[in-house]
Design an enzyme around this catalytic site. Sequence first.
Site, PDB file in Angstrom:
ATOM      1  N   GLY A 110      51.479  41.205  36.972  1.00 36.17           N
ATOM      2  CA  GLY A 110      50.830  41.809  35.810  1.00 36.17           C
ATOM      3  C   GLY A 110      51.103  41.135  34.482  1.00 36.17           C
ATOM      4  O   GLY A 110      51.205  41.806  33.459  1.00 36.17           O
ATOM      5  N   THR A 111      51.193  39.788  34.461  1.00 41.27           N
ATOM      6  CA  THR A 111      51.443  39.119  33.175  1.00 41.27           C
ATOM      7  C   THR A 111      50.247  39.273  32.235  1.00 41.27           C
ATOM      8  O   THR A 111      50.425  39.462  31.028  1.00 41.27           O
ATOM      9  CB  THR A 111      51.754  37.625  33.385  1.00 41.27           C
ATOM     10  N   ASN A 112      49.035  39.194  32.764  1.00 38.37           N
ATOM     11  CA  ASN A 112      47.864  39.398  31.899  1.00 38.37           C
ATOM     12  C   ASN A 112      47.750  40.859  31.464  1.00 38.37           C
ATOM     13  O   ASN A 112      47.321  41.153  30.343  1.00 38.37           O
ATOM     14  CB  ASN A 112      46.587  38.943  32.602  1.00 38.37           C
ATOM     15  N   ARG A 129      34.770  46.183  51.535  1.00 32.47           N
ATOM     16  CA  ARG A 129      33.736  47.122  51.080  1.00 32.47           C
ATOM     17  C   ARG A 129      34.292  48.536  50.965  1.00 32.47           C
ATOM     18  O   ARG A 129      34.038  49.237  49.979  1.00 32.47           O
ATOM     19  CB  ARG A 129      32.539  47.096  52.039  1.00 32.47           C
ATOM     20  N   ILE A 144      38.314  40.073  46.785  1.00 28.31           N
ATOM     21  CA  ILE A 144      36.897  40.014  46.432  1.00 28.31           C
ATOM     22  C   ILE A 144      36.322  41.432  46.529  1.00 28.31           C
ATOM     23  O   ILE A 144      36.377  42.069  47.578  1.00 28.31           O
ATOM     24  CB  ILE A 144      36.124  39.075  47.373  1.00 28.31           C
ATOM     25  N   ASN A 163      36.710  39.267  33.709  1.00 29.90           N
ATOM     26  CA  ASN A 163      37.723  38.558  34.487  1.00 29.90           C
ATOM     27  C   ASN A 163      38.198  37.360  33.678  1.00 29.90           C
ATOM     28  O   ASN A 163      37.427  36.757  32.931  1.00 29.90           O
ATOM     29  CB  ASN A 163      37.138  38.075  35.817  1.00 29.90           C
ATOM     30  N   HIS A 169      39.800  33.569  34.128  1.00 33.53           N
ATOM     31  CA  HIS A 169      39.984  32.505  35.124  1.00 33.53           C
ATOM     32  C   HIS A 169      40.728  31.347  34.466  1.00 33.53           C
ATOM     33  O   HIS A 169      40.386  30.948  33.349  1.00 33.53           O
ATOM     34  CB  HIS A 169      38.622  32.029  35.643  1.00 33.53           C
TER      35      HIS A 169
END
Length: 210
Positions: free
Chosen positions: A14-16, A69, A95, A110, A112
Amino acid sequence: MSGKRIAVLVSGGGTNLQALLDAQARGEIRSGEIAAVLSSKEGAYALERAAKAGIPGYVAARKSFPDNRAMTRAIVDRLQTLDIDLVVLAGFLHILTEEMVQAYPNRILNVHPALIPSFCGAGCYGLHVHEKALAYGVKVTGATVHFVTEEPDGGPIVLQKAVDIREDDTPETLQRRVMEEAEWQLLPRAVSLFCEDRLSVEGRLVRIRD
């Protein structure tokens, strides 16, 4: 605080997420608040970060579902129950199937760790991205915040920031510098711009209103 309700999806340290929490504590996320953190893994350190900040944490463990799903549907149900306006993927390693994008069109961000369209798409995550950048010999890399669509890393780009590659970089040193100089700056800014209703999407273009 009031405004848009934000959920952050995580899978690990969880650094972001911490960058978002710190930005929120500094008052840099305007017109929004982090209302929930949802982890795909029980015991993820990101959940501790959320707890320390007084934010509810939830788990939708991938191993609890027969496929992606089923997990996606469970996450969408949880987010809708929590009345979430914006979903932020911050090191979320699974995903999500189309149900997520259909439920939150142009409402999922998101980050990246490369300058999309370089070094992105299937299989490009975490340290792999920086390994590929160094192997290719690019002189500049960076980070990208984009809206999530059904195409991996293919959604409209909100913000990008370049980071120079040094001669002595390893994938690990490059990963750290891209986080510090780009990801941790771009993600809170993009979240705030969304919450302030300053982003408009026109096809592939994201316009930022003053």
